[in-house]
Design an enzyme around this catalytic site. Structure first.
Site, PDB file in Angstrom:
ATOM      1  N   SER A 296      -1.357  -0.101  -9.291  1.00  0.00           N
ATOM      2  CA  SER A 296      -0.109   0.553  -9.670  1.00  0.00           C
ATOM      3  C   SER A 296       0.182   1.685  -8.704  1.00  0.00           C
ATOM      4  O   SER A 296      -0.725   2.366  -8.225  1.00  0.00           O
ATOM      5  CB  SER A 296      -0.203   1.105 -11.097  1.00  0.00           C
ATOM      6  N   LYS A 302      -5.590   1.999 -12.127  1.00  0.00           N
ATOM      7  CA  LYS A 302      -5.252   0.698 -12.700  1.00  0.00           C
ATOM      8  C   LYS A 302      -5.632  -0.413 -11.724  1.00  0.00           C
ATOM      9  O   LYS A 302      -5.376  -0.330 -10.525  1.00  0.00           O
ATOM     10  CB  LYS A 302      -3.755   0.630 -13.007  1.00  0.00           C
ATOM     11  N   GLU A 309      -3.242 -14.076 -10.453  1.00  0.00           N
ATOM     12  CA  GLU A 309      -1.783 -14.103 -10.406  1.00  0.00           C
ATOM     13  C   GLU A 309      -1.286 -14.940  -9.224  1.00  0.00           C
ATOM     14  O   GLU A 309      -0.309 -15.686  -9.342  1.00  0.00           O
ATOM     15  CB  GLU A 309      -1.232 -12.674 -10.331  1.00  0.00           C
TER      16      GLU A 309
END
Length: 441
Positions: A296, A302, A309
């Site tokens: 992030s 994070k 993905e």
């Protein structure tokens, strides 16, 4: 390309096609261009052996074709992949480049294209390009991924965790069993792809324009197939029927279907891994995925499941490619399929994407996964579905009562069952979570 050679080796027909098809800016896949070179080189040698082509001309054509096959001249194939549906433009492109390289006395059609038609050469190049890339790139990449998952299956063999069905708690399993299931999915995918290869390796060469073999020697196709097989190590064979060979591209459709199934499997595996690693505090957190980059631009610390993905995005594209291939496969009108360039683009794109994604998945994700043993085993003990193991001792109805009270009070199954009179020896035997996770032998 040598300094004495012109920058553009193609001729008038290629130039016309470049002007006629300014569609995507994307040329035919390089593996197809290279296999056009291989086929043209083998064809020249076969025709010389048959006494149909001057040996010196054949040797010069074959030498130029070897340069195409090596990838040296990829930039000499500028025609857009969205072109005439037979691939005639790209076949003419190859003929012109080879004639220019082989000498002024070599004719693009009479010599380079001897015994051939775009309708049998271009589909043959597409089939063989896909066969080659699947055999030498995709299957090893899938094998790497399967081995990586099998390694984790062994490593996590004794990590007990909650099973889940319908996204709800189920009876305990081991993390190793889950990874073993993933490995088996990939191995089954490898088998499905391998099953399609013999039919993908059937090429229409020798059928010329419509399957009759007009203007080709009866021995031509067999000689060319033998030369190509010896050079590449691939299994290359004649079509089941020469008219099927030019009119239908079902071998590509079948192979793409197998690739789509692999994409479906990789989606399931990748999604499971990112869910198992979710959190780390407010999710499942049963495994930790490798930390590859910041997750992030605003939330410090994070970490995102970036490789899963990527894998799921690749899978979506492969499934989309297969849909287009399915439609393209339907376009075999009478004696010719007229969607061959589209089929070439999409199946080779799928092979390339799956190969790269499988290697990344293995090396940058699966190999670095760690089990969060305490979290996993804590969930195993929390799952109320473990009461299933009490059924043989106390019956389904009494076990259901225990589950309901445990859920309502937040107490453990063992505590509630003991309160309801279930003997400790039964509880020790029935609520052994590791034994529960082992299938009967």
């Amino acid at each position: 390309m040598s300094k004495t050679e012109p920058r553009e080796l193609w001729g008038a027909e290629t130039a016309k096609a470049v002007a006629n098809f300014p569609v995507s800016g994307e040329p035919i896949p390089p593996p197809v261009a290279r296999w056009l070179g291989r086929i043209k080189g083998a064809a020249a040698r076969a025709n010389a052996d048959l006494g149909l082509l001057d040996r010196d001309k054949a040797d010069r054509i074959a030498a130029a074709a070897a340069r195409i096959a090596s990838g040296e001249l990829d930039d000499q194939f500028p025609i857009d992949v969205f072109q005439t549906g037979s691939g005639t433009s790209s076949n003419m492109n190859a003929n012109e480049v080879l004639a220019n390289l082989a000498g002024d006395d070599v004719h693009a059609n009479d010599d380079v294209n001897m015994g051939q038609s775009s309708n049998d050469v271009f589909p043959s190049a597409v089939h063989l390009a896909a066969l080659d890339e699947i055999t030498n790139d995709l299957l090893p990449a899938l094998g790497l991924l399967a081995a990586s998952l099998e390694g984790k299956s062994k490593e996590f063999g004794d990590v007990v965790k909650a099973g889940r069905t319908h996204w709800m708690d189920a009876v305990p399993v081991t993390l190793g069993q889950e990874f073993g299931g993933y490995a088996a999915q990939v191995r089954e995918g490898i088998a499905r792809v391998q099953d399609a290869l013999p039919r993908l390796g059937k090429i229409p060469l020798g059928g010329t324009a419509v399957g009759t073999g007009l203007n080709t020697h009866p021995e031509f196709a067999e000689r060319v197939r033998k030369l190509l097989s010896e050079e590449s190590g691939l299994t290359i064979s004649a079509p089941a029927d020469p008219f099927e060979g030019t009119a239908a591209r079902d071998g590509i459709v079948e192979a793409s279907g197998a690739l789509k199934t692999v994409a479906v499997s990789l989606t399931k595996i990748a999604n499971d891994l990112r869910y198992l690693g979710s959190g780390p505090r407010a999710g499942l957190g049963e495994i930790s995925l490798p930390e590859l980059q910041k997750g992030s631009s605003i939330m410090p610390g994070k970490v995102n499941p970036v490789i899963p993905e990527v894998v799921t995005q690749v899978a979506a594209q492969v499934i989309g490619n297969d849909a287009a291939i399915t439609i393209g496969g339907m376009q075999g009108h009478f004696e010719l399929n007229v969607f061959v360039p589209l089929l070439a683009r999409n199946i080779l794109d799928s092979v390339k994407l799956l190969s790269s994604a499988s290697r990344l998945f293995a090396e940058k994700c699966v190999d670095g996964i760690e089990a969060n043993r305490e979290t996993a085993e804590h969930y195993a003990e929390l799952t109320l579905s473990a009461a299933t193991a009490l059924n043989p001792y106390i019956g389904y109805d009494k076990a259901s009562e225990i589950v309901k009270e445990a859920a309502a009070t937040g107490r453990s199954l063992r505590e509630v069952a003991r309160e309801k009179g279930v003997e400790e020896s039964v509880l020790d035997k029935a609520l052994d979570y590791r034994a529960m996770a082992k299938p009967p032998t």
